[in-house]
Design an enzyme around this catalytic site. Structure first.
Site, mmCIF file in Angstrom:
data_model
loop_
_atom_site.group_PDB
_atom_site.id
_atom_site.type_symbol
_atom_site.label_atom_id
_atom_site.label_comp_id
_atom_site.label_asym_id
_atom_site.label_seq_id
_atom_site.Cartn_x
_atom_site.Cartn_y
_atom_site.Cartn_z
ATOM 1 N N HIS A 72 0.848 -1.203 0.000
ATOM 2 C CA HIS A 72 0.000 0.000 0.000
ATOM 3 C C HIS A 72 0.875 1.241 0.000
ATOM 4 C CE1 HIS A 72 -3.951 -1.877 1.708
ATOM 5 N NE2 HIS A 72 -3.457 -2.543 0.698
ATOM 6 N N TYR A 202 -8.815 5.328 7.973
ATOM 7 C CA TYR A 202 -8.885 5.729 9.381
ATOM 8 C C TYR A 202 -9.946 6.821 9.479
ATOM 9 C CZ TYR A 202 -4.412 3.405 10.455
ATOM 10 O OH TYR A 202 -3.412 2.488 10.652
ATOM 11 N N PRO A 294 -2.819 0.752 19.265
ATOM 12 C CA PRO A 294 -2.646 0.216 17.910
ATOM 13 C C PRO A 294 -2.855 1.208 16.770
ATOM 14 C CG PRO A 294 -4.709 -0.539 18.856
ATOM 15 C CD PRO A 294 -3.992 0.186 19.940
ATOM 16 N N LYS A 298 2.054 -0.029 15.086
ATOM 17 C CA LYS A 298 3.487 -0.068 15.351
ATOM 18 C C LYS A 298 3.983 -1.220 16.224
ATOM 19 C CE LYS A 298 4.678 3.466 13.032
ATOM 20 N NZ LYS A 298 5.091 3.070 11.716
ATOM 21 N N TYR A 386 4.576 6.749 9.645
ATOM 22 C CA TYR A 386 3.746 5.564 9.367
ATOM 23 C C TYR A 386 4.542 4.490 8.624
ATOM 24 C CZ TYR A 386 -0.577 2.972 8.802
ATOM 25 O OH TYR A 386 -1.556 2.007 8.891
HETATM 26 P P1 FAD Z 1 4.128 -11.439 21.696
HETATM 27 O O1 FAD Z 1 3.657 -11.519 20.307
HETATM 28 O O2 FAD Z 1 3.137 -11.148 22.771
HETATM 29 O O3 FAD Z 1 4.875 -12.796 22.023
HETATM 30 C C1 FAD Z 1 5.231 -13.171 23.327
HETATM 31 C C2 FAD Z 1 5.220 -14.678 23.413
HETATM 32 O O4 FAD Z 1 5.758 -15.073 24.685
HETATM 33 C C3 FAD Z 1 3.807 -15.247 23.358
HETATM 34 O O5 FAD Z 1 3.731 -16.215 22.336
HETATM 35 C C4 FAD Z 1 3.595 -15.832 24.757
HETATM 36 O O6 FAD Z 1 2.762 -16.987 24.715
HETATM 37 C C5 FAD Z 1 5.006 -16.158 25.179
HETATM 38 N N1 FAD Z 1 5.211 -16.201 26.640
HETATM 39 C C6 FAD Z 1 4.704 -15.381 27.584
HETATM 40 N N2 FAD Z 1 5.130 -15.746 28.803
HETATM 41 C C7 FAD Z 1 5.923 -16.835 28.639
HETATM 42 C C8 FAD Z 1 6.645 -17.680 29.534
HETATM 43 N N3 FAD Z 1 6.646 -17.463 30.856
HETATM 44 N N4 FAD Z 1 7.359 -18.708 29.028
HETATM 45 C C9 FAD Z 1 7.384 -18.957 27.680
HETATM 46 N N5 FAD Z 1 6.691 -18.192 26.789
HETATM 47 C C10 FAD Z 1 5.979 -17.134 27.258
HETATM 48 N N6 FAD Z 1 -0.269 -4.434 16.894
HETATM 49 C C11 FAD Z 1 -0.555 -3.763 15.791
HETATM 50 O O7 FAD Z 1 0.333 -3.084 15.277
HETATM 51 N N7 FAD Z 1 -1.818 -3.853 15.233
HETATM 52 C C12 FAD Z 1 -2.811 -4.636 15.782
HETATM 53 O O8 FAD Z 1 -3.899 -4.718 15.256
HETATM 54 C C13 FAD Z 1 -2.536 -5.325 16.947
HETATM 55 N N8 FAD Z 1 -3.482 -6.086 17.536
HETATM 56 C C14 FAD Z 1 -3.177 -6.711 18.704
HETATM 57 C C15 FAD Z 1 -4.170 -7.461 19.343
HETATM 58 C C16 FAD Z 1 -3.908 -8.082 20.556
HETATM 59 C C17 FAD Z 1 -4.986 -8.889 21.237
HETATM 60 C C18 FAD Z 1 -2.616 -7.957 21.136
HETATM 61 C C19 FAD Z 1 -2.299 -8.611 22.472
HETATM 62 C C20 FAD Z 1 -1.631 -7.226 20.477
HETATM 63 C C21 FAD Z 1 -1.901 -6.601 19.270
HETATM 64 N N9 FAD Z 1 -0.932 -5.848 18.601
HETATM 65 C C22 FAD Z 1 -1.225 -5.187 17.478
HETATM 66 C C23 FAD Z 1 0.420 -5.705 19.072
HETATM 67 C C24 FAD Z 1 1.375 -6.689 18.395
HETATM 68 O O9 FAD Z 1 0.702 -7.860 18.056
HETATM 69 C C25 FAD Z 1 2.499 -6.925 19.379
HETATM 70 O O10 FAD Z 1 3.193 -5.700 19.544
HETATM 71 C C26 FAD Z 1 3.482 -8.017 18.953
HETATM 72 O O11 FAD Z 1 2.872 -9.288 19.038
HETATM 73 C C27 FAD Z 1 4.722 -7.989 19.857
HETATM 74 O O12 FAD Z 1 5.512 -9.113 19.640
HETATM 75 P P2 FAD Z 1 6.335 -9.767 20.824
HETATM 76 O O13 FAD Z 1 7.109 -10.869 20.184
HETATM 77 O O14 FAD Z 1 7.059 -8.711 21.563
HETATM 78 O O15 FAD Z 1 5.269 -10.321 21.857
HETATM 79 C C1 DHB Z 2 -4.339 -3.029 11.421
HETATM 80 C C2 DHB Z 2 -4.106 -2.805 12.746
HETATM 81 C C3 DHB Z 2 -3.759 -1.548 13.172
HETATM 82 O O1 DHB Z 2 -3.526 -1.321 14.462
HETATM 83 C C4 DHB Z 2 -3.679 -0.493 12.278
HETATM 84 O O2 DHB Z 2 -3.375 0.746 12.729
HETATM 85 C C5 DHB Z 2 -3.894 -0.726 10.942
HETATM 86 C C6 DHB Z 2 -4.237 -2.004 10.512
HETATM 87 C C7 DHB Z 2 -4.695 -4.395 10.972
HETATM 88 O O3 DHB Z 2 -4.847 -5.261 11.837
HETATM 89 O O4 DHB Z 2 -4.847 -4.607 9.784
#
Ligand code: FAD
Ligand code: DHB
Length: 398
Positions: A72, A202, A294, A298, A386
């Site tokens: 995009h 948005y 969100p 980011k 962005y």
């Molecule tokens: P995570 O993806 O949270 O991974 C952490 C991992 O550690 C998990 O798999 C967990 O099971 C594991 N873990 C935890 N504790 C332990 C332990 N004690 N021992 C072993 N393993 C463990 N970001 C966006 O930009 N847009 C979105 O739309 C968006 N939607 C989201 C929706 C939800 C419900 C959530 C929670 C987050 C969302 N995010 C979104 C944020 C984005 O998904 C996260 O920033 C991203 O997943 C971060 O990655 P990470 O690897 O740091 O953590």
């Molecule tokens: C999506 C999630 C976001 O937080 C955003 O700002 C734009 C798109 C998505 O899940 O597609």
């Protein structure tokens, strides 16, 4: 069991780190408390910055992303019943974003680690960390059957998300928490219907924010601002589509197509930073260290930026016996983290209705949106944030 880098969590941060370290001949073990199926089906983020895409491609896990990802070159900001396009490509010298689901990135990374014989343990929960501030840190973890084992390593990478155990392993007197909780959440749906627009929309509306996104030419992803305490059971499919239609309403020549909703959920919103992101030989990455609301898309991208900084620091340590990048890890990451926090907070404040806002506040939202979409300088500022600020560590020295 022994390894060089003990990684807790198989989300984007943990798997990318393990993959990049392997390419440099550095050994790691990944411990993940959930099953592989659970991790690979969890619906989360979907927007990849240019730098994230480049890193995945350069490191050899970008083939499917290149085939299936949707590139995009802009987004629409919609308010006062009119749409305004922010042209990323034109404002950033040709940069773009790619729509590709987080769990698809995880599938690609897991496949690459498995093909390379990587040590990934699912249903292996880290229960405690020991000697994190010494050269021989240890992770005590539990196998699916309940048996516990010690993983000895040189470094612990805390990639265990917001609810993990790594951040709490830093003594409270050594840790500062900066936090803001928002008085709203996002109700998100995945629907089997072709997206009603080619790019993300948005929308600011007096009933609240709404976002149209997508996962493929057949699957739409939509969000609407709601009360964070809202019970999803109160939201029938009909009510969701009616509310979305009201908020997206613009000209008569545009309508929102609906279809079967296959997944729905409510996410609360917060800004959160833990400082420092390092304690001795324990390093925090991604959501373990910081959460963004969100609106700027980011979260995942910020996790990958931390991985990049730590990977370079570990390469310097193992190949050149230099510790200075490790020592600068927290400062380097936090400098970029705060800029991304600022952008995410700003997008959130501009596009959401806060409780009890009066007509003055409402008109300020509209004036800000009018300014952002009519001033080239303001549009460019949005666009460069962005598509993603520079990832290189050297950026932090400028
Ligand atoms: P995570 O993806 O949270 O991974 C952490 C991992 O550690 C998990 O798999 C967990 O099971 C594991 N873990 C935890 N504790 C332990 C332990 N004690 N021992 C072993 N393993 C463990 N970001 C966006 O930009 N847009 C979105 O739309 C968006 N939607 C989201 C929706 C939800 C419900 C959530 C929670 C987050 C969302 N995010 C979104 C944020 C984005 O998904 C996260 O920033 C991203 O997943 C971060 O990655 P990470 O690897 O740091 O953590
Ligand atoms: C999506 C999630 C976001 O937080 C955003 O700002 C734009 C798109 C998505 O899940 O597609």
């Amino acid at each position: 069991m022994r390894t060089q880098v003990g990684i807790i969590g198989a989300g984007p941060a943990g798997l990318t780190l393990s993959h990049l370290l392997h390419l440099q001949g550095i050994d790691s073990v990944v411990l993940e408390s959930r099953t592989q199926e659970y991790v690979e089906q969890r619906v989360r983020a979907g927007v990849l910055e240019q730098g994230t895409v480049d890193l995945l491609k350069e490191s050899g896990v970008g083939a499917r992303l290149e085939r299936e990802g949707l590139i995009h070159e802009g987004i629409e900001l919609r308010f006062n019943r009119a749409g305004h396009r922010i042209n990323f490509a034109e404002l950033t010298g040709g940069k773009s974003i790619t729509i590709y689901a987080q769990h698809e990135v995880l599938k690609d990374l897991t496949a690459a680690r498995r093909a390379a014989g990587g040590q990934l343990y699912y249903q292996a929960e880290a229960v405690s960390l020991h000697d994190a501030d010494t050269p021989q840190p240890k992770i005590n973890f539990r196998h699916p059957g309940g048996k516990t084992e010690i993983l000895e390593c040189d470094f612990i990478a805390g990639c265990d998300g917001f609810h993990g155990i790594c951040r709490d392993a830093i003594p409270s007197q050594a840790l500062r928490i900066h936090e803001r909780v928002y008085p709203f959440g996002w109700l998100g749906i995945l629907a089997e219907v072709a997206p009603s627009a080619e790019e993300l929309i948005y929308t600011y509306h007096e009933r609240g924010f709404a976002l149209l996104s997508m996962r493929s030419p057949q699957i739409s992803r939509l969000y609407l601002q709601c009360d964070p305490e809202e019970d999803i059971a109160n939201w029938s499919d009909d009510r969701i589509w009616t509310e979305l239609r009201t908020r997206f309403a613009t000209r008569d020549d545009w309508s929102l197509a609906d279809g079967p909703i296959v997944q729905k959920g409510i996410t609360p919103m917060r800004s959160f930073v833990a400082e420092p992101m390092r304690h001795g030989n324990l390093f925090l990455l991604g959501d373990a260290a910081h959460i963004v609301p969100p609106t700027g898309a980011k979260g995942l991208n910020l996790a990958i930026a931390d991985v990049r900084v730590l990977t370079r620091a570990l390469i310097d340590f193992y190949k050149h016996k230099k510790r200075d990048r490790l020592d600068r890890y927290s400062d380097t990451c936090l400098r970029r983290v705060w800029k991304v926090q600022r952008f995410s907070w700003w997008m959130t404040s501009m596009l959401h209705c806060f409780p009890n806002e009066d007509t003055f506040a409402h008109n300020l939202h509209l004036a800000e949106l009018d300014y952002v979409t009519s001033s080239r300088a303001a549009s460019q500022s949005l666009a460069e944030n962005y598509v993603g600020l520079p990832m290189e560590e050297d950026e932090a020295k400028r």
